[in-house]
Design a protein around this motif. Structure first.
Motif, PDB file in Angstrom:
ATOM      1  N   LEU A  51      14.546  -5.251   4.206  1.00  0.00           N
ATOM      2  CA  LEU A  51      14.381  -6.395   3.294  1.00  0.00           C
ATOM      3  C   LEU A  51      13.048  -7.102   3.558  1.00  0.00           C
ATOM      4  CD1 LEU A  51      18.055  -7.747   3.531  1.00  0.00           C
ATOM      5  CD2 LEU A  51      17.079  -6.202   1.795  1.00  0.00           C
ATOM      6  N   CYS A  52      11.975  -6.346   3.445  1.00  0.00           N
ATOM      7  CA  CYS A  52      10.672  -6.917   3.831  1.00  0.00           C
ATOM      8  C   CYS A  52      10.049  -7.699   2.666  1.00  0.00           C
ATOM      9  CB  CYS A  52       9.724  -5.809   4.315  1.00  0.00           C
ATOM     10  SG  CYS A  52       9.095  -4.759   3.009  1.00  0.00           S
ATOM     11  N   GLN A  53       9.097  -8.528   3.035  1.00  0.00           N
ATOM     12  CA  GLN A  53       8.327  -9.284   2.032  1.00  0.00           C
ATOM     13  C   GLN A  53       7.621  -8.297   1.107  1.00  0.00           C
ATOM     14  OE1 GLN A  53       5.698 -12.187   3.751  1.00  0.00           O
ATOM     15  NE2 GLN A  53       4.999 -12.940   1.762  1.00  0.00           N
ATOM     16  N   GLY A  54       7.619  -8.605  -0.167  1.00  0.00           N
ATOM     17  CA  GLY A  54       7.031  -7.681  -1.143  1.00  0.00           C
ATOM     18  C   GLY A  54       8.118  -6.888  -1.829  1.00  0.00           C
ATOM     19  N   PHE A  55       9.080  -6.403  -1.045  1.00  0.00           N
ATOM     20  CA  PHE A  55      10.204  -5.664  -1.624  1.00  0.00           C
ATOM     21  C   PHE A  55      11.337  -6.605  -2.038  1.00  0.00           C
ATOM     22  CE2 PHE A  55      14.431  -3.744  -0.930  1.00  0.00           C
ATOM     23  CZ  PHE A  55      14.423  -2.875  -2.014  1.00  0.00           C
ATOM     24  N   LYS A 106       0.824  -1.230   0.000  1.00  0.00           N
ATOM     25  CA  LYS A 106       0.000   0.000   0.000  1.00  0.00           C
ATOM     26  C   LYS A 106       0.851   1.271   0.000  1.00  0.00           C
ATOM     27  CE  LYS A 106      -2.341  -1.202   3.682  1.00  0.00           C
ATOM     28  NZ  LYS A 106      -3.186  -1.287   4.855  1.00  0.00           N
ATOM     29  N   LYS A 107       2.180   1.091  -0.116  1.00  0.00           N
ATOM     30  CA  LYS A 107       3.124   2.217  -0.009  1.00  0.00           C
ATOM     31  C   LYS A 107       2.931   2.953   1.317  1.00  0.00           C
ATOM     32  CE  LYS A 107       3.369   3.036  -5.051  1.00  0.00           C
ATOM     33  NZ  LYS A 107       3.956   1.746  -5.283  1.00  0.00           N
ATOM     34  N   ALA A 108       2.724   2.193   2.359  1.00  0.00           N
ATOM     35  CA  ALA A 108       2.458   2.798   3.676  1.00  0.00           C
ATOM     36  C   ALA A 108       3.566   2.485   4.683  1.00  0.00           C
ATOM     37  CB  ALA A 108       1.106   2.308   4.200  1.00  0.00           C
ATOM     38  N   LEU A 109       4.755   2.136   4.179  1.00  0.00           N
ATOM     39  CA  LEU A 109       5.877   1.955   5.111  1.00  0.00           C
ATOM     40  C   LEU A 109       6.427   3.324   5.479  1.00  0.00           C
ATOM     41  CD1 LEU A 109       7.743  -1.089   3.515  1.00  0.00           C
ATOM     42  CD2 LEU A 109       6.725  -1.017   5.806  1.00  0.00           C
ATOM     43  N   THR A 110       7.068   3.386   6.627  1.00  0.00           N
ATOM     44  CA  THR A 110       7.612   4.659   7.082  1.00  0.00           C
ATOM     45  C   THR A 110       8.753   5.125   6.159  1.00  0.00           C
ATOM     46  OG1 THR A 110       8.377   5.789   9.060  1.00  0.00           O
ATOM     47  CG2 THR A 110       9.248   3.616   8.696  1.00  0.00           C
ATOM     48  N   SER A 111       8.992   6.437   6.148  1.00  0.00           N
ATOM     49  CA  SER A 111       9.860   7.020   5.115  1.00  0.00           C
ATOM     50  C   SER A 111      11.313   6.534   5.194  1.00  0.00           C
ATOM     51  CB  SER A 111       9.809   8.542   5.179  1.00  0.00           C
ATOM     52  OG  SER A 111      10.228   8.957   6.452  1.00  0.00           O
ATOM     53  N   ASP A 112      11.825   6.227   6.391  1.00  0.00           N
ATOM     54  CA  ASP A 112      13.235   5.795   6.435  1.00  0.00           C
ATOM     55  C   ASP A 112      13.406   4.432   5.762  1.00  0.00           C
ATOM     56  OD1 ASP A 112      11.965   4.443   8.571  1.00  0.00           O
ATOM     57  OD2 ASP A 112      13.805   4.369   9.754  1.00  0.00           O
ATOM     58  N   ILE A 113      12.414   3.566   5.866  1.00  0.00           N
ATOM     59  CA  ILE A 113      12.484   2.270   5.181  1.00  0.00           C
ATOM     60  C   ILE A 113      12.392   2.480   3.669  1.00  0.00           C
ATOM     61  CG2 ILE A 113      11.352   0.036   4.819  1.00  0.00           C
ATOM     62  CD1 ILE A 113      10.440   0.085   7.698  1.00  0.00           C
ATOM     63  N   LEU A 114      11.461   3.315   3.249  1.00  0.00           N
ATOM     64  CA  LEU A 114      11.291   3.573   1.803  1.00  0.00           C
ATOM     65  C   LEU A 114      12.566   4.132   1.192  1.00  0.00           C
ATOM     66  CD1 LEU A 114       7.678   5.072   1.720  1.00  0.00           C
ATOM     67  CD2 LEU A 114       8.408   2.768   1.047  1.00  0.00           C
ATOM     68  N   GLU A 115      13.233   5.004   1.946  1.00  0.00           N
ATOM     69  CA  GLU A 115      14.473   5.607   1.436  1.00  0.00           C
ATOM     70  C   GLU A 115      15.564   4.542   1.277  1.00  0.00           C
ATOM     71  OE1 GLU A 115      15.276   8.164   0.012  1.00  0.00           O
ATOM     72  OE2 GLU A 115      17.434   8.398   0.304  1.00  0.00           O
ATOM     73  N   GLU A 116      15.677   3.645   2.235  1.00  0.00           N
ATOM     74  CA  GLU A 116      16.682   2.582   2.122  1.00  0.00           C
ATOM     75  C   GLU A 116      16.328   1.623   0.984  1.00  0.00           C
ATOM     76  OE1 GLU A 116      19.666   2.595   3.955  1.00  0.00           O
ATOM     77  OE2 GLU A 116      18.757   4.554   4.258  1.00  0.00           O
ATOM     78  N   GLN A 117      15.058   1.334   0.838  1.00  0.00           N
ATOM     79  CA  GLN A 117      14.644   0.452  -0.270  1.00  0.00           C
ATOM     80  C   GLN A 117      14.950   1.105  -1.616  1.00  0.00           C
ATOM     81  OE1 GLN A 117      10.547  -0.447   0.759  1.00  0.00           O
ATOM     82  NE2 GLN A 117      11.166  -2.205   1.988  1.00  0.00           N
ATOM     83  N   ARG A 118      14.778   2.396  -1.678  1.00  0.00           N
ATOM     84  CA  ARG A 118      15.098   3.111  -2.922  1.00  0.00           C
ATOM     85  C   ARG A 118      16.594   2.964  -3.241  1.00  0.00           C
ATOM     86  NH1 ARG A 118      17.524   7.317  -4.479  1.00  0.00           N
ATOM     87  NH2 ARG A 118      17.985   8.064  -2.381  1.00  0.00           N
ATOM     88  N   LYS A 119      17.426   3.122  -2.214  1.00  0.00           N
ATOM     89  CA  LYS A 119      18.877   3.008  -2.434  1.00  0.00           C
ATOM     90  C   LYS A 119      19.246   1.591  -2.891  1.00  0.00           C
ATOM     91  CE  LYS A 119      20.179   6.105   1.357  1.00  0.00           C
ATOM     92  NZ  LYS A 119      20.869   6.064   2.649  1.00  0.00           N
ATOM     93  N   VAL A 120      18.636   0.591  -2.264  1.00  0.00           N
ATOM     94  CA  VAL A 120      18.911  -0.802  -2.666  1.00  0.00           C
ATOM     95  C   VAL A 120      18.457  -1.010  -4.098  1.00  0.00           C
ATOM     96  CG1 VAL A 120      18.321  -3.233  -2.252  1.00  0.00           C
ATOM     97  CG2 VAL A 120      18.764  -1.716  -0.306  1.00  0.00           C
ATOM     98  N   GLN A 121      17.273  -0.516  -4.413  1.00  0.00           N
ATOM     99  CA  GLN A 121      16.717  -0.703  -5.762  1.00  0.00           C
ATOM    100  C   GLN A 121      17.618  -0.111  -6.829  1.00  0.00           C
ATOM    101  OE1 GLN A 121      13.575  -2.556  -5.800  1.00  0.00           O
ATOM    102  NE2 GLN A 121      14.762  -2.938  -7.627  1.00  0.00           N
ATOM    103  N   GLU A 122      18.246   0.993  -6.510  1.00  0.00           N
ATOM    104  CA  GLU A 122      19.106   1.660  -7.504  1.00  0.00           C
ATOM    105  C   GLU A 122      20.474   1.025  -7.632  1.00  0.00           C
ATOM    106  OE1 GLU A 122      19.339   5.821  -6.667  1.00  0.00           O
ATOM    107  OE2 GLU A 122      17.319   6.180  -7.451  1.00  0.00           O
ATOM    108  N   ALA A 123      20.861   0.219  -6.652  1.00  0.00           N
ATOM    109  CA  ALA A 123      22.242  -0.286  -6.615  1.00  0.00           C
ATOM    110  C   ALA A 123      22.407  -1.549  -7.458  1.00  0.00           C
ATOM    111  CB  ALA A 123      22.638  -0.576  -5.168  1.00  0.00           C
TER     112      ALA A 123
END
Ligand code: FAD
Length: 231
Positions: free
Chosen positions: A121-125, A78-95
């Motif tokens: 590293l949550c389920q879904g991501f 639902k894109k409802a994770l807190t912003s610090d997790i989303l930011e780290e996931q973004r960095k992983v996604q780009e790497a």
């Protein structure tokens, strides 16, 4: 090779530490060769290691009984994770390559880095069920553990008091990184920097720099039982 992106996830409290130096030489070497080397300096960021209700913004899917894995999975969708997790996931996604730089704590990662793994590293991501190990969602990425130990290399042999260093890598490289799909490069282990001479420490740092110069030519390890327990 230019155009590649590297994320360094760094877990040490002190910039003047040996880990701090390993991180620093990596940043310097990589920035000569890649378009972008991003950093998650977990202690400086005061990264939250606890997986709690606060990681979900908005309503829980089951407010009666809190279950972290389920709620994080639903919140990811639902894109409802807190912003610090989303930011780290973004960095992983780009790497293309994620390097973890840390001192070994109790045959594992420091709590702050364990918390990064638990939350980012949550389920879904990073995975789904099915959708793990070779089908994990991070399967197009490389990961590398660069760690330091208190014990010497001799202590981390099969006959040594700690057993083969590959034993403690099983939960991290196989159970975590490979589970999420990462192709795992051989670890960079700096054994016992505290009990090594200044000259040996310099050699450890320069061998890391040398390795990074041709890191993109490396083949991942065969992250299977035999690499860990029969090698
Ligand atoms: P530091 O003490 O920061 O560095 C070592 C030396 O290198 C220092 O003298 C520093 O000045 C010097 N140095 C820094 N930069 C440079 C440079 N550029 N050139 C030359 N010298 C430099 N160990 C195990 O083996 N197994 C375990 O299970 C384990 N569990 C632990 C659990 C806890 C809670 C703790 C606190 C420690 C544990 N340890 C364990 C030990 C730990 O892994 C080591 O203390 C750590 O890896 C040492 O790395 P460091 O970066 O902190 O070293």
């Amino acid at each position: 090779m230019s155009g590649k992106k590297v994320l360094i996830v760094y877990a040490h409290q002190e910039p003047k530490s040996f880990n701090g130096s390993m991180k620093q030489v990596a940043v310097e070497e990589l920035s000569k060769r890649v378009h972008e080397a991003s950093m998650s300096d977990l202690y400086t960021m005061n990264f939250e290691p606890r997986a709690t209700r606060n990681d979900v913004t908005g309503a829980l899917s089951n407010p009666e009984v809190f279950k972290y894995g389920v709620e994080a999975y639903e919140a990811y969708k639902k894109k409802a994770l807190t912003s610090d997790i989303l930011e780290e996931q973004r960095k992983v996604q780009e790497a293309d390559l994620v390097i973890f730089q840390f001192p070994l704590y109790w045959f594992s990662v420091p709590a702050i880095l364990k918390g990064w793994m638990d939350r980012v590293l949550c389920q879904g991501f990073a995975l789904d069920v099915p959708g793990f190990y070779d089908s994990g969602f991070l399967k197009d990425k490389l990961a590398l553990l660069s760690l330091t130990t208190g014990g010497t290399a001799e202590m981390y042999t099969k006959a040594g008091v700690n057993g083969d260093f590959r034993y403690f890598l099983w939960p991290l490289q196989h159970g975590t990184l490979h589970f999420c799909g990462f192709k795992v490069l051989a670890p960079q282990i700096s054994f016992g920097p505290e009990v090594s001479s200044e000259q040996k420490r310099k050699v450890m740092l320069s061998s890391w720099v040398q390795r990074l110069k041709s890191i993109w030519k490396e083949e991942p390890i065969h992250c299977t039982r035999s690499w860990y327990f029969q090698g």
